[in-house]
Design an enzyme around this catalytic site. Structure first.
Site: not given
Ligand SMILES: Cc1ncc(COP(=O)(O)O)c(C=O)c1O
Length: 397
Positions: A138, A223, A252
């Protein structure tokens, strides 16, 4: 207004993109939140790994208050003190030489992928643009990050997706090696998959990916939007695996709950971006980065990493004990305080029942209960939550 009145109003004016639980939260402190009717909840969701310091950490609150009185926003045309401070701190405590700030996880991943393409086109031979991502990943909801997210359920209704992506199974280094060709510029991976069900890398997997990337001159992007900022018991998850990525994305919890995103970058890679190549109006703004300095300092100075390792280890062992009691628990896994309990059935009703009993937990992929408490959670609070969870699970048996 009571909670029902707020929910009724929400239905009429807020877009229906979330299947919300029927509570209206108004206040938080540490590991607890309260709804508009005064009911207290222990929060084992923590804004989905945003509130790593707990709710309304006093240092973050103070930093926001003080910064709000001085300067809330100016354009990135100008130097901004707290932005420089936060970048310095992040570089001092990671592999990175440079930081680019933005506002969210998706935006951080967008930036990382844009940078990878720039670097590939500038330095590496030929027209290399393809990015390899992992099944179950994700990475966000913008078009590029949605395409990078190798889960079909998120793609439905949005075709055509972006070109230039390839998917391979998680924990299969050979599949990555086989997928790399003359078009590949980067591999984008969560060191531990969060939304995908708290999937941990197998022994040696990330190290092998690093070797493959070096051999093939492909960039390795981690990520760490969900697992960064102490969630795994180290400030960054990559520190567990004896390697460093070329680019790391954060968001986050970086500013203790204030929206922020960031790319941590090695110098030779960051040179791929020249002035004008990438930008964000709010990226690294004074308010968010002042909160970020306070949040990062608190994580480092208040023993949160150690607490995360200790309580996380205890929590995982308790989950292991529960697995022995309930045959429908198929696996428990995780690192630090990102923990998952996989069930052989849907976990949605368990989350609802727990909420009624005053505990917020999450379920991802339909059948993985996910626990992401603030890093300040205590063993006693873990025991209290698990006692109630056990009662709920017994009703299913
Ligand atoms: C691993 C990861 N990358 C990217 C995102 C996307 O982040 P945002 O919702 O701040 O765009 C998330 C959101 O849950 C995530 O868990």
């Amino acid at each position: 207004m009571n909670s029902q009145q707020w929910m009724d109003l929400s239905e009429t004016v807020v877009a229906h993109t979330y299947a919300r639980y029927p509570i209206v939260l108004v206040r938080g402190k540490g590991t607890r939140v309260w709804d508009v009717d005064g009911k207290e909840y222990r929060d084992f969701v923590a804004g989905l790994a945003v509130c790593n310091l707990g709710h309304c950490h006093p240092k973050v609150v103070k930093a926001i208050q003080e910064q709000a009185e001085k300067l809330i926003h100016v354009s990135n045309f100008y130097y901004i003190e707290p932005q420089i401070r936060l970048a310095r701190l992040l570089c001092d405590h990671s592999f990175a030489d440079k930081v680019f700030f933005c506002n969210s996880g998706a935006e951080a991943n967008e930036g990382a992928m844009k940078l990878a393409r720039k670097v590939a086109k500038g330095k590496m031979n030929g027209d290399r643009y393809e990015i390899i991502t992992m099944e179950g990943s994700f990475h966000g909801r913008t078009f590029a990050t949605l395409t990078a997210t190798a889960q079909e359920k998120f793609h439905k209704g949005y075709s055509p997706l972006m070109p230039g992506f390839k998917y391979v199974p998680f924990n299969d280094a050979k599949a990555v090696r086989d997928a790399i060709d003359s078009k590949t510029c980067a591999i984008l991976i969560e060191p531990i998959q969060g939304e995908g069900g708290v999937n941990c890398p197998s022994e040696g997997y990330l190290k092998t990916l690093r070797e493959i990337c070096d051999e093939k001159e492909v960039l390795l992007i981690f990520d760490e939007v969900q697992v960064g900022m102490g969630r795994t018991g180290k400030l960054f998850a990559y520190e567990h695996y004896g390697i460093v990525p070329d680019i790391l994305t954060l968001a986050k919890s970086l500013a203790g709950g204030v929206p922020i995103g960031a790319l941590l970058i090695k110098k030779e890679i960051s040179d791929g971006f020249k002035p004008g190549d990438h930008a964000s109006t709010f990226g690294g703004n004074p308010l968010a980065t002042a909160a970020g300095v306070a949040a990062l300092t608190a994580i480092l100075e208040e023993g949160m990493l150690e607490n995360c390792r200790n309580v996380g280890g205890y929590f995982l062992s308790r989950l292991g004990e529960m697995k022995k009691k309930f045959p429908f628990i198929t696996e428990v896994r995780g690192k630090g305080l990102i923990l998952g309990m996989e069930l052989s059935m849907d976990g949605g009703s368990i989350v609802k029942e727990m909420m009624q009993r005053g505990f917020l937990i999450n379920c991802t992929m339909g059948n993985v209960l996910r626990f992401l408490p603030p890093l300040i959670v205590t063993e006693k609070e873990v025991d209290q939550m698990l006692e109630v969870l056990e009662e709920v699970l017994k009703k299913i048996q």
